[in-house]
Design an enzyme around this catalytic site. Structure first.
Site, PDB file in Angstrom:
ATOM      1  N   ASN A   1      28.128  40.103  10.962  1.00 53.77           N
ATOM      2  CA  ASN A   1      26.727  40.360  10.170  1.00 53.77           C
ATOM      3  C   ASN A   1      26.037  41.318  11.010  1.00 53.77           C
ATOM      4  O   ASN A   1      25.451  41.178  12.147  1.00 53.77           O
ATOM      5  CB  ASN A   1      26.022  39.023  10.019  1.00 53.77           C
ATOM      6  CG  ASN A   1      26.973  38.062   9.460  1.00 53.77           C
ATOM      7  OD1 ASN A   1      27.701  38.125   8.520  1.00 53.77           O
ATOM      8  ND2 ASN A   1      26.880  36.697   9.884  1.00 53.77           N
TER       9      ASN A   1
ATOM     10  N   GLY B   1      22.882  39.570   6.905  1.00 53.90           N
ATOM     11  CA  GLY B   1      22.981  37.898   7.438  1.00 53.90           C
ATOM     12  C   GLY B   1      22.801  38.001   9.066  1.00 53.90           C
ATOM     13  O   GLY B   1      23.144  36.647   9.297  1.00 53.90           O
TER      14      GLY B   1
ATOM     15  N   HIS C   1      27.715  40.338  17.790  1.00 52.68           N
ATOM     16  CA  HIS C   1      28.663  39.238  17.969  1.00 52.68           C
ATOM     17  C   HIS C   1      29.519  39.140  16.805  1.00 52.68           C
ATOM     18  O   HIS C   1      29.190  39.619  16.010  1.00 52.68           O
ATOM     19  CB  HIS C   1      28.054  37.805  18.412  1.00 52.68           C
ATOM     20  CG  HIS C   1      27.011  37.636  17.108  1.00 52.68           C
ATOM     21  ND1 HIS C   1      25.670  38.108  16.834  1.00 52.68           N
ATOM     22  CD2 HIS C   1      27.066  36.723  15.941  1.00 52.68           C
ATOM     23  CE1 HIS C   1      25.146  37.477  15.953  1.00 52.68           C
ATOM     24  NE2 HIS C   1      26.027  36.982  15.188  1.00 52.68           N
TER      25      HIS C   1
ATOM     26  N   HIS D   1      32.222  36.683  14.657  1.00 50.61           N
ATOM     27  CA  HIS D   1      32.543  35.343  14.439  1.00 50.61           C
ATOM     28  C   HIS D   1      34.097  35.264  14.317  1.00 50.61           C
ATOM     29  O   HIS D   1      34.499  35.975  13.543  1.00 50.61           O
ATOM     30  CB  HIS D   1      31.855  34.845  13.254  1.00 50.61           C
ATOM     31  CG  HIS D   1      30.324  34.798  13.166  1.00 50.61           C
ATOM     32  ND1 HIS D   1      29.628  33.549  13.118  1.00 50.61           N
ATOM     33  CD2 HIS D   1      29.551  35.804  13.035  1.00 50.61           C
ATOM     34  CE1 HIS D   1      28.449  33.891  13.174  1.00 50.61           C
ATOM     35  NE2 HIS D   1      28.183  34.994  12.878  1.00 50.61           N
TER      36      HIS D   1
HETATM   37  P1  AMP Z   1      24.603  35.498  12.721  1.00 51.85           P
HETATM   38  O1  AMP Z   1      23.928  34.744  11.445  1.00 51.85           O
HETATM   39  O2  AMP Z   1      25.688  36.400  12.186  1.00 51.85           O
HETATM   40  O3  AMP Z   1      23.755  36.360  13.421  1.00 51.85           O
HETATM   41  O4  AMP Z   1      25.276  34.541  13.656  1.00 51.85           O
HETATM   42  C1  AMP Z   1      24.529  33.822  14.658  1.00 51.85           C
HETATM   43  C2  AMP Z   1      25.182  32.614  15.006  1.00 51.85           C
HETATM   44  O5  AMP Z   1      24.944  32.112  16.273  1.00 51.85           O
HETATM   45  C3  AMP Z   1      24.851  31.262  13.956  1.00 51.85           C
HETATM   46  O6  AMP Z   1      26.199  31.002  13.638  1.00 51.85           O
HETATM   47  C4  AMP Z   1      24.376  30.391  15.102  1.00 51.85           C
HETATM   48  O7  AMP Z   1      25.187  29.025  14.710  1.00 51.85           O
HETATM   49  C5  AMP Z   1      24.947  30.836  16.349  1.00 51.85           C
HETATM   50  N1  AMP Z   1      23.926  30.452  17.533  1.00 51.85           N
HETATM   51  C6  AMP Z   1      22.894  30.554  17.739  1.00 51.85           C
HETATM   52  N2  AMP Z   1      22.220  30.276  18.883  1.00 51.85           N
HETATM   53  C7  AMP Z   1      23.382  29.832  19.608  1.00 51.85           C
HETATM   54  C8  AMP Z   1      23.744  29.144  20.776  1.00 51.85           C
HETATM   55  N3  AMP Z   1      22.699  28.974  21.637  1.00 51.85           N
HETATM   56  N4  AMP Z   1      24.806  28.834  21.286  1.00 51.85           N
HETATM   57  C9  AMP Z   1      25.892  28.788  20.276  1.00 51.85           C
HETATM   58  N5  AMP Z   1      25.662  29.328  19.010  1.00 51.85           N
HETATM   59  C10 AMP Z   1      24.465  29.753  18.697  1.00 51.85           C
END
Ligand code: AMP
Ligand code: ZN
Length: 113
Positions: free
Chosen positions: A86, A92, A99, A101
């Protein structure tokens, strides 16, 4: 810098590591959207794909995809999986540290929302 994924990469926050090398870290998403939901990040802070320098693209992207391939093997995702990035607000993105997913363990729907 107050970046949650930098803190995870620096081990300021205790997180179970799925994969690690000198440049890359992978860990479970805290809010999983599939039976397997892993985040693969560069340890170095890069906000998003648009902020990647050409050297980062050349060095880090192959490593990220090698990590994804290895994790997919280890997590038994032989039936397939989805890789999502994203990028920025309209994409999003909620955590401004690059990162990817890795989602698997169920059949994915298309199109995404
Ligand atoms: P995005 O919306 O692509 O920026 O994804 C961010 C992702 O990070 C989401 O799926 C969250 O659930 C995940 N997330 C946020 N903080 C943490 C954390 N401390 N440990 C693991 N996952 C996290
Ligand atoms: Zn960061």
């Amino acid at each position: 810098m107050d970046c949650i994924f930098c803190k995870i990469a620096n081990r300021e926050i205790d997180t179970e590591v799925i994969f690690e090398n000198a440049e890359i870290l992978a860990f479970e998403d805290q809010n999983p959207q599939a039976p397997t939901h892993i985040l693969v990040i560069p340890k170095k802070h890069i906000s998003n794909i648009q902020e990647m320098a050409i050297e980062d693209q050349q060095q880090l992207l192959p490593e990220i995809f090698q990590a994804i391939q290895q994790i997919a093997d280890e997590k038994d995702l032989g039936k397939g999986y989805r890789v999502v990035n994203n990028c920025k607000h309209n994409g999003g993105q909620t955590v401004p540290h690059l990162h990817f997913h890795l989602l698997g363990g169920r059949v994915m729907q298309w199109p995404p929302g």
